[in-house]
Design a protein around this motif. Structure first.
Motif, PDB file in Angstrom:
ATOM      1  N   SER A  95       0.938  -1.125  -0.013  1.00 55.26           N
ATOM      2  CA  SER A  95      -0.036   0.077  -0.043  1.00 55.26           C
ATOM      3  C   SER A  95       0.965   1.246  -0.072  1.00 55.26           C
ATOM      4  CB  SER A  95      -0.871   0.073   1.258  1.00 55.26           C
ATOM      5  OG  SER A  95      -0.163   0.122   2.493  1.00 55.26           O
ATOM      6  N   LEU A  96       2.126   1.193   0.354  1.00 53.42           N
ATOM      7  CA  LEU A  96       3.039   2.351   0.439  1.00 53.42           C
ATOM      8  C   LEU A  96       3.932   2.396  -0.589  1.00 53.42           C
ATOM      9  CD1 LEU A  96       3.805   2.599   4.292  1.00 53.42           C
ATOM     10  CD2 LEU A  96       1.777   3.349   3.209  1.00 53.42           C
ATOM     11  N   PHE A  97       3.818   1.478  -1.407  1.00 56.40           N
ATOM     12  CA  PHE A  97       4.966   1.575  -2.593  1.00 56.40           C
ATOM     13  C   PHE A  97       4.608   2.648  -3.647  1.00 56.40           C
ATOM     14  CE2 PHE A  97       7.583   0.340  -6.129  1.00 56.40           C
ATOM     15  CZ  PHE A  97       8.736  -0.167  -5.331  1.00 56.40           C
ATOM     16  N   ASN A  98       5.264   3.586  -3.794  1.00 54.03           N
ATOM     17  CA  ASN A  98       5.133   4.770  -4.629  1.00 54.03           C
ATOM     18  C   ASN A  98       5.792   4.557  -5.799  1.00 54.03           C
ATOM     19  OD1 ASN A  98       4.687   7.131  -6.027  1.00 54.03           O
ATOM     20  ND2 ASN A  98       5.196   8.329  -4.095  1.00 54.03           N
TER      21      ASN A  98
ATOM     22  N   PHE B 175      10.089   3.949  -4.196  1.00 54.44           N
ATOM     23  CA  PHE B 175      10.299   3.742  -2.857  1.00 54.44           C
ATOM     24  C   PHE B 175       9.042   3.686  -2.140  1.00 54.44           C
ATOM     25  CE2 PHE B 175      14.124   5.675  -3.595  1.00 54.44           C
ATOM     26  CZ  PHE B 175      15.188   4.898  -3.213  1.00 54.44           C
ATOM     27  N   MET B 176       8.871   3.137  -0.626  1.00 54.30           N
ATOM     28  CA  MET B 176       7.788   3.158   0.124  1.00 54.30           C
ATOM     29  C   MET B 176       7.824   4.476   0.589  1.00 54.30           C
ATOM     30  SD  MET B 176       6.552  -0.179   0.559  1.00 54.30           S
ATOM     31  CE  MET B 176       7.124  -1.687   0.247  1.00 54.30           C
ATOM     32  N   GLU B 177       6.328   4.823   0.963  1.00 55.54           N
ATOM     33  CA  GLU B 177       6.342   6.307   1.469  1.00 55.54           C
ATOM     34  C   GLU B 177       4.976   6.404   2.233  1.00 55.54           C
ATOM     35  OE1 GLU B 177       6.683   9.189  -1.593  1.00 55.54           O
ATOM     36  OE2 GLU B 177       5.656  10.670  -0.609  1.00 55.54           O
TER      37      GLU B 177
ATOM     38  N   TRP C 145      15.028   4.042   2.674  1.00 55.47           N
ATOM     39  CA  TRP C 145      15.776   2.901   1.887  1.00 55.47           C
ATOM     40  C   TRP C 145      15.398   1.502   2.729  1.00 55.47           C
ATOM     41  CZ3 TRP C 145      18.574   3.240  -2.354  1.00 55.47           C
ATOM     42  CH2 TRP C 145      19.055   4.312  -3.001  1.00 55.47           C
ATOM     43  N   ALA C 146      15.695   1.532   4.068  1.00 53.48           N
ATOM     44  CA  ALA C 146      15.655   0.306   4.856  1.00 53.48           C
ATOM     45  C   ALA C 146      14.173  -0.274   4.690  1.00 53.48           C
ATOM     46  CB  ALA C 146      16.023   0.521   6.403  1.00 53.48           C
ATOM     47  N   TYR C 147      13.201   0.733   4.936  1.00 55.32           N
ATOM     48  CA  TYR C 147      11.957   0.268   4.674  1.00 55.32           C
ATOM     49  C   TYR C 147      11.280  -0.258   3.492  1.00 55.32           C
ATOM     50  CZ  TYR C 147      11.222   0.706   9.745  1.00 55.32           C
ATOM     51  OH  TYR C 147      11.156   0.741  11.071  1.00 55.32           O
ATOM     52  N   THR C 148      12.009   0.301   2.413  1.00 56.06           N
ATOM     53  CA  THR C 148      11.346  -0.310   0.943  1.00 56.06           C
ATOM     54  C   THR C 148      11.798  -1.872   1.066  1.00 56.06           C
ATOM     55  OG1 THR C 148      11.537   1.948   0.212  1.00 56.06           O
ATOM     56  CG2 THR C 148      11.702   0.027  -1.336  1.00 56.06           C
ATOM     57  N   PHE C 149      12.927  -2.369   1.641  1.00 58.60           N
ATOM     58  CA  PHE C 149      13.244  -3.651   1.802  1.00 58.60           C
ATOM     59  C   PHE C 149      12.359  -4.469   2.827  1.00 58.60           C
ATOM     60  CE2 PHE C 149      16.574  -1.522  -0.617  1.00 58.60           C
ATOM     61  CZ  PHE C 149      16.586  -2.517  -1.871  1.00 58.60           C
TER      62      PHE C 149
ATOM     63  N   GLU D 109       9.222  -8.228  -7.958  1.00 60.31           N
ATOM     64  CA  GLU D 109       8.411  -7.890  -9.107  1.00 60.31           C
ATOM     65  C   GLU D 109       8.182  -6.326  -9.133  1.00 60.31           C
ATOM     66  OE1 GLU D 109       4.066  -9.658  -9.995  1.00 60.31           O
ATOM     67  OE2 GLU D 109       5.406 -11.264  -9.438  1.00 60.31           O
ATOM     68  N   ARG D 110       7.847  -5.931  -7.652  1.00 63.70           N
ATOM     69  CA  ARG D 110       7.177  -4.490  -7.971  1.00 63.70           C
ATOM     70  C   ARG D 110       8.110  -3.665  -8.194  1.00 63.70           C
ATOM     71  NH1 ARG D 110       2.262  -2.596  -5.837  1.00 63.70           N
ATOM     72  NH2 ARG D 110       2.073  -0.353  -6.236  1.00 63.70           N
ATOM     73  N   VAL D 111       9.489  -3.985  -7.925  1.00 64.17           N
ATOM     74  CA  VAL D 111      10.585  -3.135  -8.301  1.00 64.17           C
ATOM     75  C   VAL D 111      11.082  -3.150  -9.748  1.00 64.17           C
ATOM     76  CG1 VAL D 111      13.262  -2.890  -7.662  1.00 64.17           C
ATOM     77  CG2 VAL D 111      11.495  -3.044  -5.823  1.00 64.17           C
ATOM     78  N   GLY D 112      10.543  -4.151 -10.317  1.00 63.81           N
ATOM     79  CA  GLY D 112      10.803  -4.337 -11.599  1.00 63.81           C
ATOM     80  C   GLY D 112      11.714  -5.620 -12.062  1.00 63.81           C
TER      81      GLY D 112
END
Ligand SMILES: *[C@@H]1O[C@H](CO)[C@@H](O)[C@H](O)[C@H]1NC(C)=O
Ligand SMILES: *[C@@H]1O[C@H](CO)[C@@H](O)[C@H](O)[C@H]1NC(C)=O
Ligand SMILES: *[C@@H]1O[C@H](CO)[C@@H](O)[C@H](O)[C@H]1NC(C)=O
Ligand SMILES: *[C@@H]1O[C@H](CO)[C@@H](O)[C@H](O)[C@H]1NC(C)=O
Ligand SMILES: *[C@@H]1O[C@H](CO)[C@@H](O)[C@H](O)[C@H]1NC(C)=O
Ligand SMILES: *[C@@H]1O[C@H](CO)[C@@H](O)[C@H](O)[C@H]1NC(C)=O
Ligand SMILES: *[C@@H]1O[C@H](CO)[C@@H](O)[C@H](O)[C@H]1NC(C)=O
Ligand SMILES: *[C@@H]1O[C@H](CO)[C@@H](O)[C@H](O)[C@H]1NC(C)=O
Length: 816
Positions: A588-591, A596-598, A619-623, A634-637
């Motif tokens: 839900s936070l992936f922008n 990045f997560m936001e 950075w840390a939280y996106t992982f 997948e979401r990162v590409g």
């Protein structure tokens, strides 16, 4: 959990400086960190079974650091595994962010039975024993005795140092302990007449966010001189008392100090109480703040003049009563027990755990072994025993109950790897630890988040859900499973009090249980916690997503193991419901615009890249989606982009191993088909963030999580998604490690020939079968077996391109 207490850190040091004047002044002459290799471990006269493992433990590792958040926060304590009280030399007053022993100090004030479980937690119910000679010093400030690190003997079970007595001569101080009883021995050499002062109460910064707000907890002392010299009493200090929902009004640390002269002809000569600097000779009892009591002893009779005076001091400690403290003393260290015996027993208790592991590696450095064994020592200290003779004080309902109890749960930290490590090495402790959490639920209404005697509401997420689910999934029994499910289910479904109106910011005072703040606003419906309503909303969102996953996995497990006549099985319904919610929240936070997560506001708008994170950044939280790394890739590409993203994370200096949200990140490469990069990064961190100096932990130990990372990494695998019961393969640090798993007839043997010079993995077999994914399952190693790494000097293509699908997840998804 390096938790900078932002608003107050600088003023706090000021107060500490005022309260404990001299120690701070000298500390600018900080000695440089040095390896402690040559320090003797035990005096030669101690006859104890040899244990190389215990000899490698250096309790000073992790005491130093450039600031409280850069310190392991560890102290040279000499208490057995999971001991109720940890005994330590005290070089300064300890508070939130200040440990009682600081290697930069040059004076020891006394010996403290501490219950401070981590550097960002407060002390509670401590008692301090201060030896002295000559005129009784009425204040802490005047009691400090110079010592040199060169005279210190520091081990897991025994500490000693030579103190310069204030009126000349010296005092050899020795320390060991059992779980509930401290054992000290003081040898007075050419000093004036010796005394022992027991400090019951002191100035405190009682849990207030304003550290200049010093309070004076009111305790009690009582002196008995009938057949033995005893100083007893209590101390109600609990520095965290104003945060968290449970005031624990009758909490106190009770003590019973029994002082026995071991030198012929030496006897009690005077006694009294002291309050706020005033000595009340011959007074036997007193209540109040700033309170101590003392007993002075005669010099040896004239024919023995010149002999040393030796005083043996045992301190029973209790959370129940003075009588219980005395009973603990008589039970754990009965009269006539020598300090040598206590230290031997303490050493045996450590050896019993540490000797379960053997390292065979000619090429391994002493440093590596010291870091490893000290790490194991750190991982077996918390949570700590809180029960006494089958009873315990509960601060949740302020009553005494029957049963086993533990406290000191830093769950936001320890759910990551510390818990998995304790399940592997010390499974015998797990049922009691889980049952204790369930008692907290019964007595207080909720499972603990950060229990320090009672709930403190520190950090976010209800990760007890993960602890319980992981224990159940790994086959641990011996606690009330029905109650456990009820408690975890409540975490996921019942919001905290006034959820729409309270932000539940860190250490917010006068609020109820924080639990899943934001569950109603608007996590439950929209899959994220609103940043304009709740603090730390981004971290909460991702943490709740993981906790929902833990509940769904637990539900799926129970659906299998507890068939029901109802169709569909209610557990399956829950499994699918919480998996759906977890998936919604995970992304839900992936922008997509930034990659990045936001955090988001209630209306769905983005809150800004730096908003809503606790102890980490975007950075840390996106992982931070350990439960669905495949989905994240997948979401990162795709894999390639994901690996590039990881490279950017590390090469750009964004990985902050001093704090927990980064701990699993180096292992993600392996799950994206780039295992050799996991191997490189893990080694780099193992060497850069851990060493055998006092500064040897780059971040707070956090009740064992920092060291659990190192230990698993040294074994060659790490629980990225702990509740799944799976480990991701890294690069073992030793050629051969054998673990005698207590629940298994066969050991687990991990071999990696040549690993000291060959950091890369060429192939791995588990019990003769080649791994086809960089993953092993707990159930495949929990009963022993052989994990064989074929190492290589060059990066290998091992399993390259093979995106790891987490096995448990697959079967689980298929079944739903
Ligand atoms: C130890 O003392 C030094 C000097 O006062 C200080 O900088 C450091 O933060 C202290 N460490 C801890 C863990 O309190
Ligand atoms: C640690 O504390 C220091 C100040 O004492 C601060 O400059 C630094 O940013 C903090 N680091 C973290 C990771 O919080
Ligand atoms: C000081 O702290 C106590 C409890 O910690 C609190 O009740 C009191 O209101 C505080 N006083 C001030 C002036 O902040
Ligand atoms: C302790 O004594 C000093 C000096 O007499 C006095 O100023 C102070 O208020 C006293 N403190 C307490 C807590 O009673
Ligand atoms: C929040 O507080 C307001 C008053 O300040 C109250 O009207 C409202 O009912 C509260 N909301 C909830 C959900 O309790
Ligand atoms: C969450 O949503 C479900 C419906 O999907 C509802 O039954 C439940 O009451 C909601 N819980 C909270 C805490 O809002
Ligand atoms: C999920 O579990 C709870 C607690 O056991 C139970 O009350 C509920 O009925 C279950 N949910 C469903 C959808 O069956
Ligand atoms: C030991 O580790 C600490 C923490 O990572 C680091 O600051 C220090 O420089 C290291 N010291 C040595 C001698 O390697």
């Amino acid at each position: 959990m390096p938790k900078l207490w932002m608003r107050t850190l600088s003023t706090l040091s000021l107060v500490v400086a005022i309260i404990s004047a001299s120690s701070i002044l000298f500390s600018s002459l900080a000695p440089t960190a040095r390896a402690i290799s040559t320090r003797p471990r035990l005096p030669p006269e101690f006859s104890v079974p040899p244990s190389q493992a215990v000899d490698y433990v250096d309790p000073l590792i992790g005491n130093g650091g450039d600031s409280p958040n850069g310190s392991g926060g560890m102290i040279p304590s000499t208490s057995p595994p999971f001991a109720m009280t940890r005994w330590t030399p005290a070089t300064r007053r300890n508070y939130v962010s200040v440990t009682p022993y600081n290697y930069t100090d040059d004076a020891i004030y006394g010996f403290q039975g501490t219950h401070q479980p981590a550097i960002w937690m407060g002390e509670s119910g401590q008692v301090t024993v201060i030896p002295g000679a000559g005129e009784v010093r009425t204040g802490w400030e005047e009691s400090g005795m110079k010592f040199s690190h060169a005279t210190e003997v520091v081990s897991a079970s025994y500490y000693s140092a030579v103190l310069e007595a204030l009126e000349g001569g010296s005092i050899i101080a020795e320390q060991s302990s059992t779980s509930r009883v401290g054992h000290l021995r003081f040898t007075f050499k050419s000093t004036s007449t010796p005394y022992i002062l027991v400090e019951a109460t002191r100035p405190s910064v009682m849990g207030s966010a304003d550290p200049t707000n010093v309070t004076y907890p009111s305790g009690s002392v009582s002196i008995s001189t009938d057949s033995v010299v005893e100083i007893s009493g209590y101390n109600p200090e609990r520095q965290d008392f104003i945060i968290g929902p449970n005031p624990a009004p009758s909490f106190a640390g009770y003590f019973c100090v029994r002082i026995t002269p071991l030198t012929r002809g030496v006897s009690l000569s005077s006694f009294g109480t002291i309050q706020n600097g005033t000595n009340f000779p011959n007074e036997r009892t007193r209540n109040g703040g700033l309170l101590s009591a003392y007993a002075s002893f005669s010099s040896p009779p004239s024919q023995l003049l010149g002999e040393d005076v030796v005083l043996d001091v045992r301190i029973g400690v209790s959370f129940i009563s003075v009588e219980q403290a005395r009973a603990n003393l008589d039970k754990e260290i009965p009269d006539g027990t020598s300090l040598e015996t206590t230290a031997e027993e303490c050493r045996r208790a450590w050896a019993e755990k540490l000797d379960r592991i053997r390292i065979e590696d000619e090429g391994a450095s002493e440093l590596q072994k010291r870091v490893f064994w000290t790490g194991v020592f750190h991982t077996l200290q918390y949570p700590y025993e809180q029960d006494e003779d089958g009873r315990y004080y509960s601060g949740y309902d302020d009553a005494i109950h029957e049963g086993q109890s533990y406290t000191g749960y830093s769950i936001w930290d320890t759910y990551r790897a510390e818990w998995a490590w304790q399940i592997l090495l010390a499974p015998e402790r797990i049922p009691g630890m889980v049952q204790s959490m369930l008692q907290d639920y019964v007595e207080g209404g909720w499972l603990p988040m950060w229990k320090n005697i009672v709930e403190t509401n520190i950090m976010v997420g209800t990760h007890a859900d993960s602890l319980i689910a992981e224990a159940v999934i790994k086959g641990i029994t011996g606690f009330d499973l029905g109650l456990a499910y009820e408690a975890v289910y409540k975490d996921a479904t019942v919001p905290p009090y006034d959820d729409w109106n309270i932000s539940y910011y860190d250490r917010e005072e006068n609020v109820g249980y924080e639990v899943r703040a934001g569950l109603s606003s608007v996590y439950n419906t929209s899959g994220y916690v609103a940043n304009d309503i709740h603090s730390e909303s981004g971290s909460r969102t991702l943490d709740y997503a993981y906790d929902d996953y833990a509940l769904s996995l637990l539900s799926a497990h129970l659906a299998k193991s507890q068939p029901s006549s109802a169709s569909p099985n209610p557990y399956s319904l829950n499994a699918s419901h919480f998996l759906t919610r977890s998936k919604l929240a995970s992304f839900s936070l992936f922008n997509d615009a930034t990659g990045f997560m936001e955090a988001r506001n209630a209306d769905g708008s983005w809150a800004g890249p730096d908003e809503g994170w606790t102890e980490g950044d975007k950075w840390a939280y996106t992982f931070d989606i350990v439960q669905d790394v495949e989905g994240l890739i997948e979401r990162v590409g795709g894999k390639e982009k994901f690996v590039m993203f990881l490279d950017e994370h590390f090469d750009g200096g964004h990985n902050d191993h001093t704090n927990e949200p980064s701990h699993h990140i180096p292992y993600l490469y392996a799950l994206a088909g780039s295992a050799s990069k996991t191997q490189e990064r893990v080694r780099e961190i193992a060497f850069s963030d851990y060493n055998d100096t006092v500064n040897g932990l780059s971040g707070n130990e956090d009740c064992g999580q920092m060291s659990a990372w190192y230990i698993f990494s040294a074994l060659g695998f790490y629980p990225v998604n702990p509740v799944s019961g799976e480990y991701v393969i890294g690069s073992p640090l030793f050629e051969k490690i054998t673990i005698d798993l207590p629940a298994s007839s066969k050991p687990l043997v991990i071999t990696a020939a040549g690993t000291q010079s060959k950091p890369y993995v060429k192939s791995v077999t588990l019990n003769g079968m080649s791994l086809t994914k960089p993953i092993i399952k707990h159930e495949d190693i929990a009963h022993g077996g052989e994990l064989v790494f074929e190492m290589s000097g060059e990066p290998e293509e091992w399993l390259a391109g093979n995106v790891a699908t987490v096995e448990e997840q697959v079967t689980f998804h298929e079944e739903l």
